[in-house]
Scaffold this motif. Structure first.
Motif, PDB file in Angstrom:
ATOM      1  N   VAL A   1      43.666  53.119  47.086  1.00 17.45           N
ATOM      2  CA  VAL A   1      42.530  52.255  46.748  1.00 17.45           C
ATOM      3  C   VAL A   1      42.288  52.249  45.240  1.00 17.45           C
ATOM      4  N   PHE A   2      42.310  53.424  44.628  1.00 18.72           N
ATOM      5  CA  PHE A   2      42.089  53.498  43.183  1.00 18.72           C
ATOM      6  C   PHE A   2      43.217  52.814  42.417  1.00 18.72           C
ATOM      7  N   TYR A   3      44.447  52.971  42.889  1.00 17.24           N
ATOM      8  CA  TYR A   3      45.561  52.315  42.204  1.00 17.24           C
ATOM      9  C   TYR A   3      45.488  50.800  42.362  1.00 17.24           C
ATOM     10  N   ILE A   4      45.077  50.328  43.528  1.00 20.55           N
ATOM     11  CA  ILE A   4      44.914  48.880  43.714  1.00 20.55           C
ATOM     12  C   ILE A   4      43.832  48.350  42.780  1.00 20.55           C
ATOM     13  N   GLY A   5      42.731  49.101  42.671  1.00 18.61           N
ATOM     14  CA  GLY A   5      41.688  48.707  41.732  1.00 18.61           C
ATOM     15  C   GLY A   5      42.190  48.683  40.300  1.00 18.61           C
TER      16      GLY A   5
ATOM     17  N   ILE B   1      52.172  54.120  35.269  1.00 19.80           N
ATOM     18  CA  ILE B   1      53.447  54.390  35.940  1.00 19.80           C
ATOM     19  C   ILE B   1      53.861  55.843  35.741  1.00 19.80           C
ATOM     20  N   VAL B   2      53.707  56.339  34.513  1.00 21.40           N
ATOM     21  CA  VAL B   2      54.078  57.733  34.231  1.00 21.40           C
ATOM     22  C   VAL B   2      53.228  58.691  35.052  1.00 21.40           C
ATOM     23  N   MET B   3      51.920  58.445  35.112  1.00 21.27           N
ATOM     24  CA  MET B   3      51.045  59.324  35.892  1.00 21.27           C
ATOM     25  C   MET B   3      51.398  59.272  37.374  1.00 21.27           C
ATOM     26  N   MET B   4      51.707  58.092  37.883  1.00 17.54           N
ATOM     27  CA  MET B   4      52.044  57.970  39.299  1.00 17.54           C
ATOM     28  C   MET B   4      53.347  58.692  39.616  1.00 17.54           C
ATOM     29  N   VAL B   5      54.349  58.541  38.743  1.00 13.49           N
ATOM     30  CA  VAL B   5      55.643  59.190  38.984  1.00 13.49           C
ATOM     31  C   VAL B   5      55.502  60.708  38.966  1.00 13.49           C
ATOM     32  N   ILE B   6      54.788  61.227  37.973  1.00 16.13           N
ATOM     33  CA  ILE B   6      54.626  62.682  37.878  1.00 16.13           C
ATOM     34  C   ILE B   6      53.794  63.210  39.037  1.00 16.13           C
ATOM     35  N   SER B   7      52.760  62.475  39.431  1.00 17.77           N
ATOM     36  CA  SER B   7      51.907  62.947  40.527  1.00 17.77           C
ATOM     37  C   SER B   7      52.648  62.975  41.855  1.00 17.77           C
TER      38      SER B   7
ATOM     39  N   SER C   1      45.293  61.388  40.375  1.00 20.32           N
ATOM     40  CA  SER C   1      46.022  60.409  39.570  1.00 20.32           C
ATOM     41  C   SER C   1      45.468  59.006  39.772  1.00 20.32           C
ATOM     42  N   GLY C   2      45.066  58.687  41.006  1.00 29.30           N
ATOM     43  CA  GLY C   2      44.474  57.377  41.254  1.00 29.30           C
ATOM     44  C   GLY C   2      43.145  57.210  40.546  1.00 29.30           C
ATOM     45  N   ILE C   3      42.321  58.268  40.585  1.00 29.07           N
ATOM     46  CA  ILE C   3      41.030  58.209  39.886  1.00 29.07           C
ATOM     47  C   ILE C   3      41.253  58.102  38.386  1.00 29.07           C
ATOM     48  N   MET C   4      42.205  58.875  37.880  1.00 30.22           N
ATOM     49  CA  MET C   4      42.477  58.852  36.447  1.00 30.22           C
ATOM     50  C   MET C   4      43.037  57.499  36.026  1.00 30.22           C
ATOM     51  N   ALA C   5      43.808  56.867  36.887  1.00 29.06           N
ATOM     52  CA  ALA C   5      44.336  55.537  36.574  1.00 29.06           C
ATOM     53  C   ALA C   5      43.196  54.541  36.386  1.00 29.06           C
ATOM     54  N   SER C   6      42.223  54.590  37.282  1.00 33.12           N
ATOM     55  CA  SER C   6      41.069  53.696  37.146  1.00 33.12           C
ATOM     56  C   SER C   6      40.292  53.998  35.872  1.00 33.12           C
TER      57      SER C   6
ATOM     58  N   GLU D   1      41.679  56.749  25.099  1.00 36.49           N
ATOM     59  CA  GLU D   1      42.415  56.504  26.345  1.00 36.49           C
ATOM     60  C   GLU D   1      43.749  57.239  26.352  1.00 36.49           C
ATOM     61  N   TRP D   2      44.494  57.130  25.260  1.00 35.35           N
ATOM     62  CA  TRP D   2      45.791  57.798  25.192  1.00 35.35           C
ATOM     63  C   TRP D   2      45.631  59.314  25.244  1.00 35.35           C
ATOM     64  N   PHE D   3      44.612  59.805  24.580  1.00 35.43           N
ATOM     65  CA  PHE D   3      44.359  61.244  24.582  1.00 35.43           C
ATOM     66  C   PHE D   3      43.988  61.720  25.984  1.00 35.43           C
ATOM     67  N   ALA D   4      43.196  60.921  26.709  1.00 34.20           N
ATOM     68  CA  ALA D   4      42.815  61.276  28.077  1.00 34.20           C
ATOM     69  C   ALA D   4      44.048  61.357  28.975  1.00 34.20           C
ATOM     70  N   ALA D   5      44.936  60.384  28.853  1.00 31.61           N
ATOM     71  CA  ALA D   5      46.160  60.400  29.658  1.00 31.61           C
ATOM     72  C   ALA D   5      47.026  61.606  29.312  1.00 31.61           C
ATOM     73  N   ALA D   6      47.096  61.950  28.021  1.00 36.43           N
ATOM     74  CA  ALA D   6      47.907  63.096  27.604  1.00 36.43           C
ATOM     75  C   ALA D   6      47.343  64.401  28.165  1.00 36.43           C
ATOM     76  N   ILE D   7      46.022  64.557  28.107  1.00 37.01           N
ATOM     77  CA  ILE D   7      45.404  65.775  28.646  1.00 37.01           C
ATOM     78  C   ILE D   7      45.649  65.883  30.145  1.00 37.01           C
TER      79      ILE D   7
END
Length: 314
Positions: free
Chosen positions: A97-101, A134-140, A153-158, A280-286
Motif C-alpha cells: 500500500v505504501f509503495y503504491i502510494g 528502487i534501491v530501498m526496495m531491493v535491499i529490503s 521500506s514502504g513507509i520510508m518510500a512514502s 531527502e537524500w540524507f534520510a535515504a542514506a541513514i
C-alpha cells in the motif's frame, strides 16, 4: 533552560520543578526576552542568523533520526522477530500500500512538475527519488535483511516522496515548472497551508525533543530505569526546541538572510528547495545504513580471528 536542566536525573530535584512548573514566571520571562530582542543591534542579529543556519541543519538531522527510529519501531511492532503468517501478511500488504502510494506520488509529480523537457531540474529530483525507491526496495527484499525492511521500506518510500514533493513546492513562484505557484495571489488555501506547516513543525519539534532515547549511546540504552527517574532528558528537550526555533527562523526567511519573504509564504526559495532535497537524500542514506549495518557488523565479527584453546586458558 538547557543549561539549567541538562543534568537533571531524578524527579525530586529542583530542576524538575523548574522544568515542569513556574509557568507564570516563564511567561513574563518570555515577554521580556521578546521585547528585548527588538533592541538587539543588527550585527548580532546577523551573527545569530549564521548560527541559526547551522542549528537548523542539526535540527533536521535529529528529526530524521527520530523519524527513522519511529518507522523502525513501527516495523518491529507489526513485524516481530517471531512473526506469524498473519503478521507477515499484514506487513506485506501495508508495504505494498505504501509503495503504491509512493508510485502514485511520483506519477503526480511527473505530471505537474516535470511535464516539459524544460523542467530538467524537477525531472532530475523526481527521477533520483525513483532510484532511491528502487534501491530501498531491493535491499529490503534481500534475504539477509529479513523483516527489518519489509514494512519500514514502504513507509520510508512514502516519506522521501513527500520530501521530494515538499522540495519542489518550495521553488520560487516565478518558476514555470511549479504548477502551484503560478498564481501569485494569496487565498485561503495559502493561509491554511501556512498554518498547517507551522503546526506540523511544532509537533515534530516536540516529538523529537521527548525522543532522547533514540540519540543515546548503545551501552546506555539498556540501563534500567528507576521509578524516580525523569521520563526523558530535559536538557535534550530544551536543546531540540532551541534548534527548532532556529529552524523556524530559517523557514520564515527561506534560509536567506539578505532578502525578505512574501506575505503568508514559508520556506519558499531555491535555498529551501535544496535544503529539502539534501534532507531527502540524507534520510535515504541513514535508512539504508540502518538496514545494512547489522549485516556489516555481523560480517566483521565473523572475520575476527577466534582465540585458540591455549589463549583461552591463559
Amino acid at each position: 533552560m538547557f543549561l539549567s536542566t541538562w543534568n537533571t536525573m531524578k524527579l525530586h530535584e529542583a530542576q524538575n520543578s523548574w522544568h515542569s512548573d513556574n509557568w507564570i514566571f516563564k511567561f513574563f520571562l518570555l515577554v521580556i526576552v521578546m521585547v528585548a530582542s527588538f533592541f538587539i543591534p543588527q550585527l548580532y542579529i546577523q551573527i545569530y542568523g549564521e548560527i541559526a543556519r547551522v542549528g537548523a541543519g542539526i535540527f533536521l538531522g535529529l528529526q530524521l533520526v527520530s523519524v527513522i527510529e519511529f518507522i523502525t519501531w513501527w516495523n518491529n511492532y507489526w513485524m516481530p522477530q517471531n512473526q506469524s503468517k498473519q503478521s507477515c501478511s499484514f506487513g506485506l500488504v501495508m508495504s505494498i500500500v505504501f509503495y503504491i502510494g509512493s508510485v502514485c506520488g511520483i506519477a503526480v509529480m511527473y505530471y505537474f512538475y516535470g511535464a516539459s523537457t524544460a523542467c530538467g531540474l524537477n525531472i532530475f529530483f523526481i527521477s533520483w527519488t525513483v532510484i532511491l525507491l528502487i534501491v530501498m526496495m531491493v535491499i529490503s527484499l534481500h534475504s539477509k535483511v529479513k523483516n527489518r525492511g519489509l514494512l519500514s521500506s514502504g513507509i520510508m518510500a512514502s516519506y522521501i516522496v513527500f520530501l521530494c514533493w515538499s522540495a519542489i513546492r518550495s521553488e520560487p513562484s516565478h518558476t514555470k515548472c511549479n504548477a502551484h505557484t503560478q498564481n501569485s495571489h494569496t487565498d485561503w488555501t495559502t493561509i491554511l497551508s501556512f498554518l498547517i506547516a507551522i503546526g506540523a513543525i511544532v509537533m515534530a519539534t516536540f516529538s523529537t525533543g521527548i525522543d532522547s532515547e533514540s540519540f543515546r549511546f548503545e551501552f546506555r540504552k539498556d540501563e534500567a530505569k528507576e521509578e524516580d527517574d525523569i521520563p526523558y532528558s530535559y536538557g535534550f528537550f530544551h536543546l531540540v526546541f532551541s534548534l527548532g526555533a532556529m529552524y523556524f527562523a530559517m523557514l520564515f526567511i527561506s534560509w536567506n538572510l539578505s532578502h525578505s519573504t512574501e506575505k503568508w509564504s514559508i520556506d519558499v526559495g531555491w535555498t529551501s528547495t535544496w535544503v529539502k532535497i539534501v534532507n531527502e537524500w540524507f534520510a535515504a542514506a541513514i535508512y539504508l545504513w540502518k538496514l545494512i549495518a547489522p549485516i556489516v557488523r555481523q560480517h566483521r565479527v565473523h572475520e575476527q580471528p577466534q582465540p585458540t584453546a591455549a589463549e583461552v586458558h591463559r
